[in-house]
Design an enzyme around this catalytic site. Structure first.
Site, PDB file in Angstrom:
ATOM      1  N   ASP A  81       0.933  -4.783   9.897  1.00  0.00           N
ATOM      2  CA  ASP A  81       0.430  -4.294   8.602  1.00  0.00           C
ATOM      3  C   ASP A  81       1.124  -5.019   7.443  1.00  0.00           C
ATOM      4  O   ASP A  81       2.348  -5.213   7.462  1.00  0.00           O
ATOM      5  CB  ASP A  81       0.731  -2.781   8.540  1.00  0.00           C
ATOM      6  CG  ASP A  81      -0.015  -2.067   7.442  1.00  0.00           C
ATOM      7  OD1 ASP A  81      -1.135  -2.500   7.111  1.00  0.00           O
ATOM      8  OD2 ASP A  81       0.517  -1.059   6.928  1.00  0.00           O
ATOM      9  N   HIS A  82       0.354  -5.388   6.432  1.00  0.00           N
ATOM     10  CA  HIS A  82       0.902  -5.968   5.188  1.00  0.00           C
ATOM     11  C   HIS A  82       1.870  -7.124   5.402  1.00  0.00           C
ATOM     12  O   HIS A  82       2.936  -7.160   4.772  1.00  0.00           O
ATOM     13  CB  HIS A  82       1.624  -4.882   4.366  1.00  0.00           C
ATOM     14  CG  HIS A  82       0.707  -3.942   3.674  1.00  0.00           C
ATOM     15  ND1 HIS A  82      -0.041  -4.290   2.568  1.00  0.00           N
ATOM     16  CD2 HIS A  82       0.401  -2.650   3.933  1.00  0.00           C
ATOM     17  CE1 HIS A  82      -0.765  -3.257   2.180  1.00  0.00           C
ATOM     18  NE2 HIS A  82      -0.521  -2.248   3.003  1.00  0.00           N
ATOM     19  N   HIS A 179       0.143   3.682  -1.961  1.00  0.00           N
ATOM     20  CA  HIS A 179       1.005   4.023  -0.821  1.00  0.00           C
ATOM     21  C   HIS A 179       2.027   5.080  -1.241  1.00  0.00           C
ATOM     22  O   HIS A 179       2.527   5.053  -2.361  1.00  0.00           O
ATOM     23  CB  HIS A 179       1.757   2.782  -0.332  1.00  0.00           C
ATOM     24  CG  HIS A 179       0.855   1.717   0.215  1.00  0.00           C
ATOM     25  ND1 HIS A 179       0.675   0.493  -0.404  1.00  0.00           N
ATOM     26  CD2 HIS A 179       0.060   1.694   1.313  1.00  0.00           C
ATOM     27  CE1 HIS A 179      -0.170  -0.236   0.314  1.00  0.00           C
ATOM     28  NE2 HIS A 179      -0.564   0.473   1.354  1.00  0.00           N
ATOM     29  N   HIS A 207      -6.273   2.068   2.171  1.00  0.00           N
ATOM     30  CA  HIS A 207      -4.814   2.140   2.305  1.00  0.00           C
ATOM     31  C   HIS A 207      -4.303   3.358   1.536  1.00  0.00           C
ATOM     32  O   HIS A 207      -4.985   3.888   0.676  1.00  0.00           O
ATOM     33  CB  HIS A 207      -4.176   0.857   1.755  1.00  0.00           C
ATOM     34  CG  HIS A 207      -4.173  -0.255   2.750  1.00  0.00           C
ATOM     35  ND1 HIS A 207      -3.033  -0.753   3.313  1.00  0.00           N
ATOM     36  CD2 HIS A 207      -5.198  -0.937   3.320  1.00  0.00           C
ATOM     37  CE1 HIS A 207      -3.339  -1.703   4.183  1.00  0.00           C
ATOM     38  NE2 HIS A 207      -4.654  -1.848   4.196  1.00  0.00           N
TER      39      HIS A 207
END
Ligand code: 13P
Length: 281
Positions: A81-82, A179, A207
């Site tokens: 992820d990311h 987030h 997200h």
């Protein structure tokens, strides 16, 4: 079952529903997530951030997930992820990750596009799926910290060009989520989700799926979201369970019991998210 990539995994998800993707940082949340997928009989995406990769090791994450997948009755995908580093992505693919996200959202559009296209070529040659972000999702995701002022919403026309030019499999458009925990009610731009859905062929990812009212998550899925990323809500449940379990013990702690309680707490929260993704009450 085997580990699958995200494209193959989505074939198991009904139209009009979404798949949940959960970030894990250790064995307790990992086991809690797998327990939820088994209990609900749905495929699941297990995600590792860059910091978690550095902490537990890409190879450990792969080994753990391979064992889980070999025992599970549902398909499982392991997703990086990311990732902002293409070297890390290359390493993850060599180690056995079945999916990666390249996060070039802090770069100018053209550079994000060309770097993402590089990642797509490398990943697709290995049968690995690719997610990329457009616009900039706010909040703090491990070492990536985007202040409210630096958030940028996706431009649907740019999204269309980006998807066509890069060949990505999943697009994470910035549509107002962030987030971590929200300060107030999130301002999710459902109109933007619908506009992007109209223009791009690939599934969209939301997200920052924690701390969002259930009704909003359901509305996002109705607007066309096919994957919802959840991290913080699991960590909140995990931390609360650990605190409770530890404080109720006297003398020498029984850590096995503590870990079982923590895994159960994560499993319950993951089950709730999965139910929302499936449109269940
Ligand atoms: P949250 O921690 O806000 O749930 O976000 C998770 C996420 O989007 C991971 O990419």
């Amino acid at each position: 079952m085997n580990l699958v990539n995200m494209v193959d995994l989505l074939n198991y998800v009904k139209k009009g529903e979404a798949t949940a993707a959960f970030n894990f940082i250790g064995l307790d949340d990992f086991k809690g997530i797998v327990c939820a997928a088994e209990r609900q009989q749905v495929p699941v995406i297990l995600q590792v951030s860059q910091s978690t990769a550095a902490q537990i090791g890409l190879d450990y994450a792969v080994a753990l997930t391979r064992v889980a997948a070999s025992k599970a009755s549902v398909p499982i995908c392991l997703h990086l992820d990311h990732a902002t580093s293409i070297d890390l992505i290359s390493e993850a693919i060599s180690c056995g990750f079945t999916s990666v996200m390249y996060d070039g959202s802090s770069l100018p559009f053209e550079e994000n596009l060309s770097q993402t296209a590089r990642v797509v070529k490398m990943a697709h040659d290995a049968g690995v799926s690719v997610e990329a972000e457009l616009g900039r999702v706010g909040g703090k995701e491990d070492d990536i910290d985007v202040s409210i002022d630096d958030q940028v919403l996706v431009d649907p026309l740019q999204a269309r060009d980006f998807v066509l030019a890069t060949g990505i499999d999943f697009l994470a458009p910035a549509v107002g989520t962030a987030h971590g925990l929200y300060k107030g009610t999130p301002n999710i731009r459902f109109d933007l989700i619908s506009a992007v859905v109209e223009l791009v062929e690939v599934p969209l990812v939301l997200h920052g799926g924690s701390d969002i009212p259930e009704s909003m998550l359901r509305r996002a899925i109705q607007a066309g979201i096919r994957k919802i990323n959840v991290g913080t809500d699991l960590q909140v449940a995990l931390a609360a369970a650990l605190r409770r379990a530890l404080s109720s013990q006297e003398g020498a702690p029984n850590m096995r019991k503590v870990h079982v309680i923590a895994q159960d707490a994560v499993c319950d929260v993951a089950c709730d998210k999965i139910a929302i993704c499936r449109g269940k009450q």
